[in-house]
Motif scaffolding. Structure first.
Motif, mmCIF file in Angstrom:
data_model
loop_
_atom_site.group_PDB
_atom_site.id
_atom_site.type_symbol
_atom_site.label_atom_id
_atom_site.label_comp_id
_atom_site.label_asym_id
_atom_site.label_seq_id
_atom_site.Cartn_x
_atom_site.Cartn_y
_atom_site.Cartn_z
ATOM 1 N N GLN A 170 0.813 -1.220 0.000
ATOM 2 C CA GLN A 170 0.000 0.000 0.000
ATOM 3 C C GLN A 170 0.847 1.271 0.000
ATOM 4 O OE1 GLN A 170 -3.048 0.049 3.077
ATOM 5 N NE2 GLN A 170 -3.175 -2.196 3.078
ATOM 6 N N TYR A 171 2.107 1.156 0.419
ATOM 7 C CA TYR A 171 2.936 2.353 0.575
ATOM 8 C C TYR A 171 4.300 2.138 -0.092
ATOM 9 C CZ TYR A 171 -0.641 3.153 4.045
ATOM 10 O OH TYR A 171 -1.857 3.292 4.664
ATOM 11 N N ARG A 172 4.817 3.200 -0.678
ATOM 12 C CA ARG A 172 6.125 3.142 -1.335
ATOM 13 C C ARG A 172 7.219 3.347 -0.283
ATOM 14 N NH1 ARG A 172 2.804 6.281 -4.369
ATOM 15 N NH2 ARG A 172 3.669 8.161 -3.434
ATOM 16 N N ILE A 173 8.013 2.303 -0.082
ATOM 17 C CA ILE A 173 9.055 2.333 0.942
ATOM 18 C C ILE A 173 10.424 2.244 0.271
ATOM 19 C CG2 ILE A 173 10.004 1.213 2.989
ATOM 20 C CD1 ILE A 173 7.220 0.135 3.574
ATOM 21 N N GLN A 174 11.289 3.182 0.616
ATOM 22 C CA GLN A 174 12.641 3.238 0.070
ATOM 23 C C GLN A 174 13.629 3.037 1.212
ATOM 24 O OE1 GLN A 174 15.000 6.173 -3.020
ATOM 25 N NE2 GLN A 174 13.613 7.117 -1.566
ATOM 26 N N ASN A 175 14.428 1.971 1.137
ATOM 27 C CA ASN A 175 15.365 1.662 2.211
ATOM 28 C C ASN A 175 16.775 2.123 1.852
ATOM 29 O OD1 ASN A 175 15.706 0.098 4.867
ATOM 30 N ND2 ASN A 175 17.354 -0.723 3.613
ATOM 31 N N PHE A 176 17.476 2.668 2.841
ATOM 32 C CA PHE A 176 18.845 3.156 2.693
ATOM 33 C C PHE A 176 19.750 2.272 3.537
ATOM 34 C CE2 PHE A 176 22.170 6.174 4.293
ATOM 35 C CZ PHE A 176 22.811 6.371 3.081
ATOM 36 N N ALA A 177 20.739 1.622 2.911
ATOM 37 C CA ALA A 177 21.572 0.641 3.608
ATOM 38 C C ALA A 177 23.006 1.137 3.778
ATOM 39 C CB ALA A 177 21.573 -0.681 2.850
ATOM 40 N N SER A 178 23.644 0.666 4.848
ATOM 41 C CA SER A 178 25.069 0.919 5.073
ATOM 42 C C SER A 178 25.897 0.008 4.183
ATOM 43 C CB SER A 178 25.398 0.667 6.548
ATOM 44 O OG SER A 178 26.789 0.633 6.751
ATOM 45 N N ASP A 179 27.138 0.415 3.927
ATOM 46 C CA ASP A 179 28.026 -0.432 3.125
ATOM 47 C C ASP A 179 28.627 -1.560 3.948
ATOM 48 O OD1 ASP A 179 29.590 1.134 4.732
ATOM 49 O OD2 ASP A 179 30.900 1.877 3.147
ATOM 50 N N GLU A 180 28.428 -1.539 5.272
ATOM 51 C CA GLU A 180 28.891 -2.608 6.148
ATOM 52 C C GLU A 180 27.778 -2.942 7.141
ATOM 53 O OE1 GLU A 180 33.018 -2.404 7.694
ATOM 54 O OE2 GLU A 180 33.029 -0.401 6.786
ATOM 55 N N PRO A 181 27.717 -4.188 7.623
ATOM 56 C CA PRO A 181 26.635 -4.584 8.534
ATOM 57 C C PRO A 181 26.899 -4.154 9.977
ATOM 58 C CG PRO A 181 28.031 -6.477 8.056
ATOM 59 C CD PRO A 181 28.565 -5.338 7.226
ATOM 60 N N PHE A 182 26.289 -3.051 10.380
ATOM 61 C CA PHE A 182 26.428 -2.546 11.748
ATOM 62 C C PHE A 182 25.126 -2.692 12.550
ATOM 63 C CE2 PHE A 182 29.791 -0.166 9.540
ATOM 64 C CZ PHE A 182 30.841 -0.287 10.440
ATOM 65 N N GLY A 183 24.178 -3.456 12.025
ATOM 66 C CA GLY A 183 22.831 -3.469 12.592
ATOM 67 C C GLY A 183 22.718 -3.987 14.011
ATOM 68 N N GLU A 184 23.695 -4.755 14.478
ATOM 69 C CA GLU A 184 23.610 -5.320 15.828
ATOM 70 C C GLU A 184 24.242 -4.412 16.888
ATOM 71 O OE1 GLU A 184 21.866 -8.063 16.538
ATOM 72 O OE2 GLU A 184 21.326 -7.950 14.407
ATOM 73 N N ILE A 185 24.830 -3.322 16.461
ATOM 74 C CA ILE A 185 25.507 -2.435 17.409
ATOM 75 C C ILE A 185 24.503 -1.486 18.053
ATOM 76 C CG2 ILE A 185 27.278 -0.651 17.664
ATOM 77 C CD1 ILE A 185 28.730 -1.959 15.315
#
Length: 231
Positions: A170-185
């Motif tokens: 229903q909605y246009r979602i644009q995701n912006f990602a890091s060049d390295e995986p820092f998601g657990e910090i």
């Protein structure tokens, strides 16, 4: 671009954290000051609740000459929508007040990305590659208004953008990602341990620290703590 900082004092795990002194400055003031260094923000408003438990936030905002707006305690989506409407903003950037190391350069990056597309939600959290505490969302006000009319789950009302993520058809979602995986910090403040860790980072590196430098320090400090525990 309007930035709205979400703030309340009734945190379950660390009550009153947004006004606690963090390295000599209330955490909410730190978030505001870091956001104020972003080049593409035209206005910053603290959105708190109209519950008496949050009166101290309004007192602090007045003392620091920070604009604030009040709305429902639990229906945070309505609080954001009302704030955006009163500010006459077509879109707004959402930041949580427990993110004292939010990087203004990252904020500018996400604003620039949003300007190039036609997204209802531009985000770096749909697929988390940035540290917690570096979450940036830009929401079209009309999209939030549409979603709010459809929300039946109180969790959607509390978490503002949850409904949009749950209905990507229903909605246009644009995701912006890091060049390295820092998601657990962890660079947000959810517990006393987080608070102490961020205070140590600020003491080591100062307030001009970037998100990547902060993530590197948090990793290094975690490894040092593990070695001390083993020893």
């Amino acid at each position: 671009m309007l930035a709205i900082i979400q703030a309340r004092l009734s945190s379950a795990r660390l009550p009153g954290k947004v006004l606690r002194e963090l390295a000599g400055q209330p955490m909410l003031g730190r978030v505001y000051n870091r956001l104020s260094r972003a080049r593409h923000l035209s206005q910053i408003i603290v959105a708190t609740s109209d519950d008496p438990s949050d009166d101290a936030i309004c007192d602090d905002c007045r003392a620091q000459a920070i604009a604030y707006d009040r709305g429902p305690l639990n229906n945070v989506a309505q609080r954001f929508l009302d704030c955006a409407h009163r500010a006459r903003a077509d879109a707004f950037l959402r930041i949580c007040a427990d993110s004292p190391l939010i990087d203004p350069a990252l904020v500018d990056q996400v604003i620039a990305l949003h300007a190039t597309g036609n997204a209802d939600l531009t985000t770096n959290t749909q697929q988390r590659t940035f540290p917690k505490g570096q979450s940036v969302e830009i929401v079209r006000t009309a999209a939030l208004a549409d979603a709010l009319q459809k929300m039946q789950d109180v969790a959607d009302q509390e978490h503002v953008t949850r409904y949009l993520y749950r209905h990507p058809d229903q909605y246009r979602i644009q995701n912006f990602a890091s060049d390295e995986p820092f998601g657990e910090i962890q660079l947000s403040v959810e517990t006393q341990a987080d608070f102490d860790a961020i205070a140590a980072i600020l003491q080591q590196a100062g307030d001009q620290i970037t998100w990547r430098q902060a993530a590197t320090l948090r990793l290094a400090n975690n490894e040092w703590a593990k070695r001390e525990t083993v020893a």
